[in-house]
Design a protein around this motif. Structure first.
Motif, short mmCIF file in Angstrom:
data_model
loop_
_atom_site.label_atom_id
_atom_site.label_comp_id
_atom_site.label_asym_id
_atom_site.label_seq_id
_atom_site.Cartn_x
_atom_site.Cartn_y
_atom_site.Cartn_z
N ALA A 38 0.85 -1.19 0.00
CA ALA A 38 0.00 0.00 0.00
C ALA A 38 0.89 1.23 0.00
O ALA A 38 2.10 1.15 0.22
CB ALA A 38 -0.93 0.01 1.21
N GLY A 39 0.27 2.39 -0.23
CA GLY A 39 1.04 3.63 -0.24
C GLY A 39 0.19 4.82 0.12
O GLY A 39 -1.05 4.76 0.13
N THR A 40 0.86 5.95 0.39
CA THR A 40 0.15 7.19 0.70
C THR A 40 1.06 8.38 0.40
O THR A 40 2.29 8.26 0.44
CB THR A 40 -0.31 7.25 2.17
N ARG A 41 0.43 9.52 0.15
CA ARG A 41 1.13 10.79 0.06
C ARG A 41 0.68 11.75 1.17
O ARG A 41 1.05 12.91 1.17
CB ARG A 41 0.89 11.44 -1.31
N GLU A 42 -0.14 11.25 2.08
CA GLU A 42 -0.71 12.11 3.12
C GLU A 42 0.34 12.42 4.18
O GLU A 42 0.80 11.52 4.90
CB GLU A 42 -1.92 11.42 3.74
N PRO A 43 0.75 13.69 4.32
CA PRO A 43 1.86 14.03 5.23
C PRO A 43 1.61 13.63 6.68
O PRO A 43 2.53 13.20 7.37
CB PRO A 43 1.98 15.55 5.09
N ARG A 44 0.39 13.76 7.16
CA ARG A 44 0.11 13.47 8.57
C ARG A 44 0.28 11.99 8.88
O ARG A 44 0.78 11.62 9.93
CB ARG A 44 -1.30 13.95 8.92
N PHE A 45 -0.16 11.14 7.97
CA PHE A 45 0.03 9.71 8.16
C PHE A 45 1.52 9.38 8.12
O PHE A 45 2.02 8.60 8.95
CB PHE A 45 -0.71 8.92 7.09
N ILE A 46 2.23 9.95 7.15
CA ILE A 46 3.66 9.67 7.01
C ILE A 46 4.41 10.06 8.28
O ILE A 46 5.26 9.31 8.78
CB ILE A 46 4.22 10.40 5.78
N GLU A 47 4.08 11.21 8.84
CA GLU A 47 4.76 11.68 10.05
C GLU A 47 4.48 10.79 11.25
O GLU A 47 5.35 10.58 12.10
CB GLU A 47 4.31 13.10 10.36
N GLN A 48 3.28 10.23 11.33
CA GLN A 48 2.87 9.48 12.51
C GLN A 48 2.90 7.97 12.30
O GLN A 48 2.39 7.21 13.13
CB GLN A 48 1.45 9.89 12.92
#
Length: 676
Positions: A408-418
């Protein structure tokens, strides 16, 4: 006097502590949605269940205990996810086992089939209307597909009227599970259907939201419904409830069902307490009976490889890399990262000696990752983009251990940070809910990013031999970019590939009544279920036959350009103006975006900005204007809805996001012109 419904998602591992809180209230109906098209066409095509037996058994046991304690009906729809005959058979065997273990006796059980015989539609293709953008339908598509129809409320009402306490159904409209009994009791259909839509994903309609928790709807004599989360750590608010009223729908106030149209133009949302919120004033317009037909067919054999690349791959302009999903480069939205953007890939690896346990834990963790609520979360429809249907690849290692991989993947900064904190919490939750399975497995999260990209190589061909040949050709092209210092997973046999072949509306009312949704009644005593009788649904018209407003989903509440005499005085980042921004599938060929503003003032500024007209949104998303179905205002909850056609039908090889839950970054980066 009040009437209460307890709702959940079957197989999503709702906390037992929430169940215990719910049991402190008087419950009149228990409902659970067990299905969806969201995970892709594989599950309908193969007849396999999406959820694993461990989670299904746990959740159904709790729901059965609640129904017996409250002496109230239990309704479950879309059993086994896709709701066809094999899914029903799988779930009924599991439920009989639970009945025996729980000593459930003297219960009347209704089973409703959602299967569509292929021959029923041969010669009737001209009666099928495509929903959204679909390829031309041929009889060969119908003949070679596994088919189901979405039932409305009539089969549920007929079963309840026949005395069924447990109603187990094949493919269903999500809302029918929760709307049927209120309509049967004489509650206004508009109120019943909107409440049902908010209930169908459990506590997603709460703050923080999660499909892995319960939600209660309390119908009151004053014509309102109040939503109560039994989990004290959640609350229902005007914004969380209104946000879910728009969820997975292409229009903000018109929703189309077999019996008619739910109209929410005049819906009022209100806070009832510091933890509860409600609705009133929805309407329901009657229309002739129709059903949605879904079909899936096999398109080929699949091989996959997961290849770690050197960091310099992110700097390459090689068309080979652009043709494939490279996490850390172009995978989540199928475009290269812009300056300031981030993208990570997450390769979940679950290993153990017991294959069933490994598969069960990987499925549970995948669901937790997708729906976990974390501080600052704005993408409330889902945290990650999954590129495959099914998402899991399961194989045996050289040492005999069984391993499941989920990408899976994401570009969402808040998820990436946490992400580290999120991983820690979902592991703790899995250990708490499934201690035996968890103890037998090891779990690792392998992270990819621009400095350490991960190439997902997927090959689908008509034969296994052709897939292997083409896969080897792609592996040779990737060799120059491979990072030998990180582990690769090569030439794995993915599940056979399927595609959605039928997604059409059928309007032959006579055939629907005569052929679809047969009901079988049983007297259940533990595992022994004795047939009582078979019957057909009884259909009665509901809703307003003379609704005075428009039901045109292209014009109602469409955002129109605003004429200005001067230039904007400033522009503001959209992120500073909103509290929810999510993308999500609204069917297999549509993605819808919901943008909820923090205040009425900021909402009005956005409407006046002209940034949300069809033409401007097409430019923002980088698609032709005719790919935008519409941009709409939702005044009751200060929201804008944007709906567009997908580039590829959900679950098609090469499509980056089966659920459509992480396609919002282009909108998230918008700046909004401010006019005085």
């Amino acid at each position: 006097m009040s009437y209460r419904i307890l709702a959940s998602k079957l197989g999503y591992s709702c906390p037992e502590s929430s169940w215990e809180e719910a049991m402190k209230m008087k419950i009149d109906l228990i409902g659970a949605d067990a299905g969806s098209m969201d995970p892709g066409p594989y599950y309908l095509g193969t007849g396999k269940s999406y959820m694993k037996p461990a989670s299904l058994k746990r959740d159904f046991t709790l729901l059965l205990r609640a129904a017996l304690r409250m002496n109230c009906p239990l309704l479950i729809g879309s059993l086994g996810l896709a709701g066809d005959e094999p899914h029903l058979a799988f779930m009924l065997e599991l439920i009989r086992e639970i009945f025996e273990e729980e000593n459930a006796r003297g219960l009347r059980v209704a089973v409703v089939d959602g299967h569509v015989d292929n021959g029923l539609l041969i010669g009737r293709i001209d009666e099928l209307r495509p929903l959204g953008s679909m390829p031309a339908l041929a009889e060969d598509d119908v003949r070679n597909s596994r088919l189901v129809a979405q039932m409305g409320i009539a089969p549920y009402i007929t079963a309840l009227d026949a005395g069924a306490q447990i109603v187990l159904c094949g493919r269903s409209c999500d809302v029918s599970i929760f709307a049927a009994d209120p309509v049967r009791r004489g509650i206004d259909p508009g109120l019943a259907f909107q409440a049902a839509h908010i209930l169908e994903c459990g506590a997603i309609a709460c703050d923080p939201g999660s499909a892995s928790d319960y939600l209660i709807a309390e119908f009151r004599d004053d014509g309102s419904v109040v939503f109560i989360p039994p989990n004290p750590e959640r609350k229902a608010t005007v914004y969380s409830v209104a946000a879910h009223a728009l969820y997975e729908e292409s229009h903000p106030c018109l929703q189309y069902y077999p019996e008619g149209v739910l109209v929410m133009q005049r819906t009022e949302y209100f806070n009832d307490s510091d933890r509860t919120a409600g609705i009133r004033n929805a309407a329901f317009a009657h229309s002739p009976l129709t059903v949605k037909i879904e079909g899936s067919r096999e398109i080929g054999k699949r091989l996959v490889s997961f290849l770690p690349l050197k960091g310099e791959a992110a700097l390459s302009s090689d068309p080979f890399l652009d043709r494939h999903l490279v996490y850390g480069l172009n995978a989540v939205e199928r475009s290269r990262l812009l300056p300031g953007e981030q993208e990570i890939g997450i390769l979940l690896k679950v290993s153990g000696t017991d294959r069933d346990g490994v598969e069960a834990l990987s499925t549970v963790l995948k669901g937790f990752m997708l729906h976990f609520g974390y501080p600052g979360r704005i993408t409330t429809a889902g945290n990650l983009a999954f590129p495959m249907s099914p998402s899991e690849v399961v194989f045996r290692e050289a040492d005999g251990a069984c391993t499941a991989l989920v990408l899976a993947g994401t570009r969402e900064p808040r998820f990436i940070e946490q992400r580290e904190d999120i991983f820690r919490k979902i592991l703790a939750l899995a250990q708490e809910e499934y201690p035996d399975i968890y103890a037998g497995c090891t779990v690792d999260f392998i992270i990819a990013g621009p400095e350490h990209p991960l190439l997902f190589l997927e090959t689908v061909a008509e034969t296994a031999e052709e897939a292997a040949r083409r896969h080897e050709e792609d592996l040779k092209q990737a060799e120059a970019y491979l990072d030998p210092g990180r582990p690769s997973f090569l030439r794995l046999e993915g599940a056979d590939s399927y595609a959605w072949s039928v997604f059409h509306l059928w309007n032959n009312e006579e055939a629907i009544r005569e052929h679809l949704f047969p009901i079988r009644l049983y007297e259940a005593n533990g595992r022994d279920w004795s047939p009582v009788r078979e019957m057909r649904p009884a259909y009665s018209p509901i809703g307003l036959t003379d609704y005075p407003g428009s039901l045109d989903d292209r014009s109602v509440d469409a955002i129109e350009p605003v004429a200005h005499s001067g230039e904007p005085v400033e522009s503001r980042p959209l992120l500073d103006m909103i509290q929810v921004l999510r993308s999500k599938d609204a069917g297999i060929n549509t993605i819808t975006y919901d943008v909820f503003f923090k205040s009425e003032e900021e909402y009005r500024q956005a409407l006046r900005s002209n940034a949300f007209t069809k033409g401007e949104i097409a430019k923002t998303l980088g698609v032709p204007e005719d790919r935008i179905m519409g941009t709409f205002r939702a005044d009751p909850c200060f929201a804008v809805k944007i709906s567009r056609y997908r580039d590829r039908i959900s679950g098609t090889p090469g499509s980056p996001d089966v659920f459509g839950a992480q396609q919002q970054m282009k909108i998230e980066r918008m700046r909004v012109p401010i006019y005085r």
